[in-house]
Write a protein that holds these residues in place. Structure first.
Motif, short mmCIF file in Angstrom:
data_model
loop_
_atom_site.label_atom_id
_atom_site.label_comp_id
_atom_site.label_asym_id
_atom_site.label_seq_id
_atom_site.Cartn_x
_atom_site.Cartn_y
_atom_site.Cartn_z
N VAL A 172 0.84 -1.20 0.00
CA VAL A 172 0.00 0.00 0.00
C VAL A 172 0.88 1.26 0.00
N ALA A 173 1.91 1.26 0.84
CA ALA A 173 2.81 2.41 0.91
C ALA A 173 3.55 2.63 -0.40
N GLN A 174 4.00 1.54 -1.01
CA GLN A 174 4.70 1.65 -2.30
C GLN A 174 3.77 2.22 -3.36
N GLN A 175 2.53 1.71 -3.38
CA GLN A 175 1.58 2.16 -4.40
C GLN A 175 1.24 3.64 -4.24
N PHE A 176 1.17 4.09 -2.99
CA PHE A 176 0.87 5.51 -2.75
C PHE A 176 1.87 6.41 -3.48
N TRP A 177 3.16 6.09 -3.33
CA TRP A 177 4.18 6.93 -3.94
C TRP A 177 4.24 6.76 -5.45
#
Length: 217
Positions: A172-177
């Motif tokens: 999720v964190a990777q996709q946000f960026w």
């Protein structure tokens, strides 16, 4: 709650196997120390090679395949990076058998360390483990050892990597960026507004910090 100080928020999207990420961070840290600006640094995950197999790949072969780099170009680049790192007090020890790794487990371990306020410390230890000590970051036992070296519980680190409990959080964190348009690292975001990419050098970071200080004043 406010101390009256404008605290500079710094988000750094990076990967621990990215040489310019550690160089860029060290350059920024040098500029920050000289500026005396109060600041908070938050690290965020990015995988340079999300499709890298678990066993990793020889670094020189990887660079040749991914970027079409010749052996001489690769050697020249290693010299340049080693010198740039040395200027900001970091040691690169490139070798012929150095490997590129899949870092998804690394980012899960960092996510776990953040629960104890130790993500920053672990990030620095992992940079050193990879670039200075040539450790195998594909091995969860090695990752657990690095966590233990900075005082985290080795058995807990190993459990986190074994059961993959933070895998979805990291995705999720990777996709946000990625959704913010970040396609390369290091990517440094100041106050969630100003994006700076690549290792800018101490002088440029100092100039950026001065502009930000003037803006907030």
């Amino acid at each position: 709650m406010s101390s009256g100080l404008n605290i500079l928020q710094i988000d750094i999207v990076s990967d621990v196997v990215c040489p310019w990420c550690v160089i860029g961070y060290r350059q920024l840290a040098t500029a920050l120390e000289a500026s005396g600006m109060p600041h908070e640094i938050h690290w965020h995950p990015f995988e340079l090679n999300p499709n890298m197999p678990v066993q990793g790949q020889n670094l020189r072969e990887h660079v040749a395949e991914k970027y079409g780099t010749s052996k001489q170009q690769s050697q020249d680049s290693r010299i340049q990076m080693t010198e740039a790192a040395a200027q900001v007090g970091f040691e690169f020890n490139f070798s012929d058998d150095m490997r590129m790794h899949n870092t998804f487990n690394v980012h899960q371990l960092l996510h776990w360390a953040d629960q104890f306020g130790r993500m920053h410390d672990l990030k620095q230890a992992l940079f050193s483990a990879h670039f200075t000590d040539g450790k195998n970051l594909s091995d969860i036992n090695v990752l657990a050892d690095v966590a233990a070296e900075i005082g985290l519980e080795r058995s807990d680190a190993l459990a986190v990597l074994t059961d993959q409990r933070f895998a979805s959080d990291v995705r999720v964190a990777q996709q946000f960026w990625l959704d913010q348009g970040i396609q390369g690292v290091p990517a440094v975001v100041f106050n969630r507004r100003h994006l700076v990419t690549g290792a800018q050098g101490v002088e440029n970071y100092s100039r950026i910090l001065k502009q930000l200080a003037e803006e907030s004043a």
